[in-house]
Design a protein around this motif. Structure first.
Motif, PDB file in Angstrom:
ATOM      1  N   PRO A 123       0.833  -1.208   0.000  1.00  0.00           N
ATOM      2  CA  PRO A 123       0.000   0.000   0.000  1.00  0.00           C
ATOM      3  C   PRO A 123       0.868   1.258   0.000  1.00  0.00           C
ATOM      4  O   PRO A 123       1.766   1.404   0.830  1.00  0.00           O
ATOM      5  CB  PRO A 123      -0.801  -0.124   1.300  1.00  0.00           C
ATOM      6  CG  PRO A 123      -0.782  -1.575   1.636  1.00  0.00           C
ATOM      7  CD  PRO A 123       0.557  -2.079   1.166  1.00  0.00           C
ATOM      8  N   TYR A 144      -7.394   0.302  -5.524  1.00  0.00           N
ATOM      9  CA  TYR A 144      -6.906   1.591  -5.032  1.00  0.00           C
ATOM     10  C   TYR A 144      -8.106   2.477  -4.719  1.00  0.00           C
ATOM     11  O   TYR A 144      -9.182   2.325  -5.303  1.00  0.00           O
ATOM     12  CB  TYR A 144      -6.013   2.287  -6.074  1.00  0.00           C
ATOM     13  CG  TYR A 144      -6.755   2.688  -7.331  1.00  0.00           C
ATOM     14  CD1 TYR A 144      -7.354   3.943  -7.449  1.00  0.00           C
ATOM     15  CD2 TYR A 144      -6.883   1.798  -8.398  1.00  0.00           C
ATOM     16  CE1 TYR A 144      -8.055   4.299  -8.595  1.00  0.00           C
ATOM     17  CE2 TYR A 144      -7.579   2.144  -9.544  1.00  0.00           C
ATOM     18  CZ  TYR A 144      -8.160   3.397  -9.638  1.00  0.00           C
ATOM     19  OH  TYR A 144      -8.859   3.751 -10.763  1.00  0.00           O
ATOM     20  N   ASP A 145      -7.923   3.389  -3.786  1.00  0.00           N
ATOM     21  CA  ASP A 145      -8.889   4.454  -3.545  1.00  0.00           C
ATOM     22  C   ASP A 145      -8.405   5.693  -4.285  1.00  0.00           C
ATOM     23  O   ASP A 145      -7.193   5.897  -4.457  1.00  0.00           O
ATOM     24  CB  ASP A 145      -9.009   4.769  -2.052  1.00  0.00           C
ATOM     25  CG  ASP A 145      -9.858   3.755  -1.298  1.00  0.00           C
ATOM     26  OD1 ASP A 145     -10.107   2.660  -1.854  1.00  0.00           O
ATOM     27  OD2 ASP A 145     -10.242   4.038  -0.146  1.00  0.00           O
ATOM     28  N   PRO A 179     -13.980   5.253  -2.854  1.00  0.00           N
ATOM     29  CA  PRO A 179     -13.470   3.957  -2.384  1.00  0.00           C
ATOM     30  C   PRO A 179     -13.336   3.016  -3.577  1.00  0.00           C
ATOM     31  O   PRO A 179     -14.025   3.182  -4.590  1.00  0.00           O
ATOM     32  CB  PRO A 179     -14.560   3.480  -1.413  1.00  0.00           C
ATOM     33  CG  PRO A 179     -15.354   4.703  -1.075  1.00  0.00           C
ATOM     34  CD  PRO A 179     -15.285   5.598  -2.275  1.00  0.00           C
ATOM     35  N   HIS A 180     -12.461   2.055  -3.476  1.00  0.00           N
ATOM     36  CA  HIS A 180     -12.231   1.158  -4.612  1.00  0.00           C
ATOM     37  C   HIS A 180     -13.543   0.551  -5.106  1.00  0.00           C
ATOM     38  O   HIS A 180     -14.333   0.013  -4.332  1.00  0.00           O
ATOM     39  CB  HIS A 180     -11.279   0.028  -4.221  1.00  0.00           C
ATOM     40  CG  HIS A 180     -11.073  -0.969  -5.320  1.00  0.00           C
ATOM     41  ND1 HIS A 180     -10.449  -0.639  -6.501  1.00  0.00           N
ATOM     42  CD2 HIS A 180     -11.448  -2.273  -5.441  1.00  0.00           C
ATOM     43  CE1 HIS A 180     -10.432  -1.696  -7.290  1.00  0.00           C
ATOM     44  NE2 HIS A 180     -11.028  -2.700  -6.674  1.00  0.00           N
ATOM     45  N   ILE A 210     -10.132   5.793   5.561  1.00  0.00           N
ATOM     46  CA  ILE A 210      -9.058   5.116   4.836  1.00  0.00           C
ATOM     47  C   ILE A 210      -7.985   4.643   5.807  1.00  0.00           C
ATOM     48  O   ILE A 210      -7.481   5.427   6.616  1.00  0.00           O
ATOM     49  CB  ILE A 210      -8.419   6.054   3.788  1.00  0.00           C
ATOM     50  CG1 ILE A 210      -9.471   6.540   2.785  1.00  0.00           C
ATOM     51  CG2 ILE A 210      -7.291   5.339   3.051  1.00  0.00           C
ATOM     52  CD1 ILE A 210      -8.941   7.554   1.786  1.00  0.00           C
ATOM     53  N   ASP A 211      -7.636   3.377   5.708  1.00  0.00           N
ATOM     54  CA  ASP A 211      -6.536   2.800   6.479  1.00  0.00           C
ATOM     55  C   ASP A 211      -5.342   2.658   5.539  1.00  0.00           C
ATOM     56  O   ASP A 211      -5.305   1.763   4.692  1.00  0.00           O
ATOM     57  CB  ASP A 211      -6.947   1.438   7.040  1.00  0.00           C
ATOM     58  CG  ASP A 211      -5.834   0.778   7.852  1.00  0.00           C
ATOM     59  OD1 ASP A 211      -4.759   1.388   8.004  1.00  0.00           O
ATOM     60  OD2 ASP A 211      -6.046  -0.362   8.322  1.00  0.00           O
ATOM     61  N   ARG A 243      -3.439  -0.557   4.783  1.00  0.00           N
ATOM     62  CA  ARG A 243      -4.054  -1.588   3.957  1.00  0.00           C
ATOM     63  C   ARG A 243      -4.451  -1.101   2.564  1.00  0.00           C
ATOM     64  O   ARG A 243      -4.752  -1.913   1.689  1.00  0.00           O
ATOM     65  CB  ARG A 243      -5.320  -2.124   4.649  1.00  0.00           C
ATOM     66  CG  ARG A 243      -5.074  -2.783   5.995  1.00  0.00           C
ATOM     67  CD  ARG A 243      -6.392  -3.109   6.682  1.00  0.00           C
ATOM     68  NE  ARG A 243      -6.199  -3.811   7.939  1.00  0.00           N
ATOM     69  CZ  ARG A 243      -6.148  -5.125   8.064  1.00  0.00           C
ATOM     70  NH1 ARG A 243      -6.285  -5.889   6.997  1.00  0.00           N
ATOM     71  NH2 ARG A 243      -5.966  -5.682   9.242  1.00  0.00           N
ATOM     72  N   THR A 244      -4.463   0.213   2.364  1.00  0.00           N
ATOM     73  CA  THR A 244      -5.080   0.779   1.166  1.00  0.00           C
ATOM     74  C   THR A 244      -4.103   1.628   0.369  1.00  0.00           C
ATOM     75  O   THR A 244      -3.459   2.526   0.920  1.00  0.00           O
ATOM     76  CB  THR A 244      -6.291   1.657   1.551  1.00  0.00           C
ATOM     77  OG1 THR A 244      -7.164   0.908   2.404  1.00  0.00           O
ATOM     78  CG2 THR A 244      -7.041   2.118   0.312  1.00  0.00           C
ATOM     79  N   THR A 245      -3.998   1.351  -0.921  1.00  0.00           N
ATOM     80  CA  THR A 245      -3.271   2.230  -1.832  1.00  0.00           C
ATOM     81  C   THR A 245      -4.187   3.382  -2.221  1.00  0.00           C
ATOM     82  O   THR A 245      -5.370   3.179  -2.512  1.00  0.00           O
ATOM     83  CB  THR A 245      -2.828   1.465  -3.091  1.00  0.00           C
ATOM     84  OG1 THR A 245      -1.747   0.593  -2.750  1.00  0.00           O
ATOM     85  CG2 THR A 245      -2.360   2.418  -4.186  1.00  0.00           C
ATOM     86  N   VAL A 246      -3.640   4.593  -2.222  1.00  0.00           N
ATOM     87  CA  VAL A 246      -4.420   5.782  -2.560  1.00  0.00           C
ATOM     88  C   VAL A 246      -3.723   6.545  -3.679  1.00  0.00           C
ATOM     89  O   VAL A 246      -2.509   6.766  -3.630  1.00  0.00           O
ATOM     90  CB  VAL A 246      -4.599   6.711  -1.341  1.00  0.00           C
ATOM     91  CG1 VAL A 246      -5.354   7.977  -1.747  1.00  0.00           C
ATOM     92  CG2 VAL A 246      -5.336   6.000  -0.220  1.00  0.00           C
TER      93      VAL A 246
END
Length: 319
Positions: free
Chosen positions: A115, A138-139, A158-159, A176-177, A180-183
């Protein structure tokens, strides 16, 4: 000429310790060397100067020096004043939405199994397309320059979401975490391939002034991201420091990074700030000095060559 520390950059990337910044040059990485942009039959995206010249020609932009027509913010301001914001937005969509190829850079970044927060100041969707092609979630977060009704918010997809949600910039922590999350954060807006309704562009002089004024009050860049930046290296790809607005953005990001790092330690110490890197072909002495003054190591390397060697470092590390 010194080489970029490919092994160090890759080691930090794969551990999520790098924030890649994609500038105008990143969107041109797939264009063949020497190829010219044809607005009637575009095979690639335009450069900022090419886009500016076309808009200047279409709106009969008055100029006194030949390079006046290369100033996209000034030309866009005149275009907007003469023709209206909607006409400018529609024209930008016509020019920026198309089946343009992603480059090796975009595909490589989309392949990193970690991420990350990507900061993109281009209006195109090449990075998003590369993530979709790789099947990577991804977000998406976009600065809504064209939505005055949500001037103090950001657009958050959000994805997999078809429509964005509006969020106050400093409340994204609840949604958003980053562990854990690609932005993908589109700092200067973006076209939206699926719907013109969500097209947003920080492009005129007034847009930049508004955005930069929000930076000084910490309401432009979401605090979720600025907090994440504090102990990360920045990797600038395809940027030039000739643009004053970019210099101000970098200065504010660097100041906030230093303030947060100092607050965590016993006092200011240059060694506490992680080193950052800029990959730029043929930088001027002016740009070299500005990068170095901001604690950024500048390397005169073509983006394709850089990605080839970074990929080799990654493959060596995986072996």
């Amino acid at each position: 000429m010194a080489e970029p520390p490919y092994g160090v950059i890759w080691n930090r990337l794969k551990r999520g310790r790098v924030v890649p910044f994609l500038g105008a040059g990143a969107s041109l990485a797939a264009r063949p060397a020497g190829a010219c942009w044809d607005p009637d039959k575009p095979a690639s995206l335009p450069s900022g100067a090419e886009l500016s010249r076309l808009l200047a020609e279409e709106t009969s932009f008055p100029f006194t020096r030949p390079n006046d027509v290369d100033d996209l913010a000034t030309v866009s301001s005149y275009y907007c004043d003469m023709n209206g914001r909607r006409v400018l937005r529609e024209r930008l969509r016509e020019l920026l939405v198309g089946d343009y190829p992603c480059s090796a850079l975009h595909h490589f970044l989309a392949s990193i199994d970690m991420p990350l927060v990507f900061v993109v100041t281009n209006y195109d969707t090449l990075l998003e397309q590369a993530f979709l092609a790789a099947g990577r979630p991804y977000d998406l977060v976009i600065h809504p320059a064209d939505r005055r009704d949500y001037a103090n918010a950001v657009l958050w997809w959000p994805h997999g979401a078809a429509e964005p949600q509006f969020r106050e910039p400093n409340r994204l922590e609840q949604d958003i975490d980053l562990a854990r999350t690609t932005v993908i954060y589109k700092m200067h807006g973006s076209v939206c391939r699926d719907s013109a309704r969500w097209d947003n562009f920080v492009i005129t002089e007034d847009d930049y002034i508004d955005f930069l004024s929000r930076m000084t009050t910490h309401t432009a860049v979401p605090s979720l991201f600025s907090a994440d930046f504090r102990d990360k290296s920045f990797l600038f790809l395809g940027y030039s420091l000739r643009d004053w607005n970019l210099r101000v953005v970098l200065k504010n990001l660097g100041r906030e990074q230093a303030m947060r790092t100092e607050a965590q330690g016993d006092g200011p110490d240059d060694d506490e700030l992680p080193r950052s890197w800029a990959i730029q072909r043929n930088p001027s002495e002016f740009e070299r000095r500005l990068w170095e003054a901001r604690g950024v190591s500048i390397f005169d390397v073509d983006i394709d060559e850089f990605i080839d060697k970074l990929h080799a470092a990654a493959e060596g590390g995986r072996a």
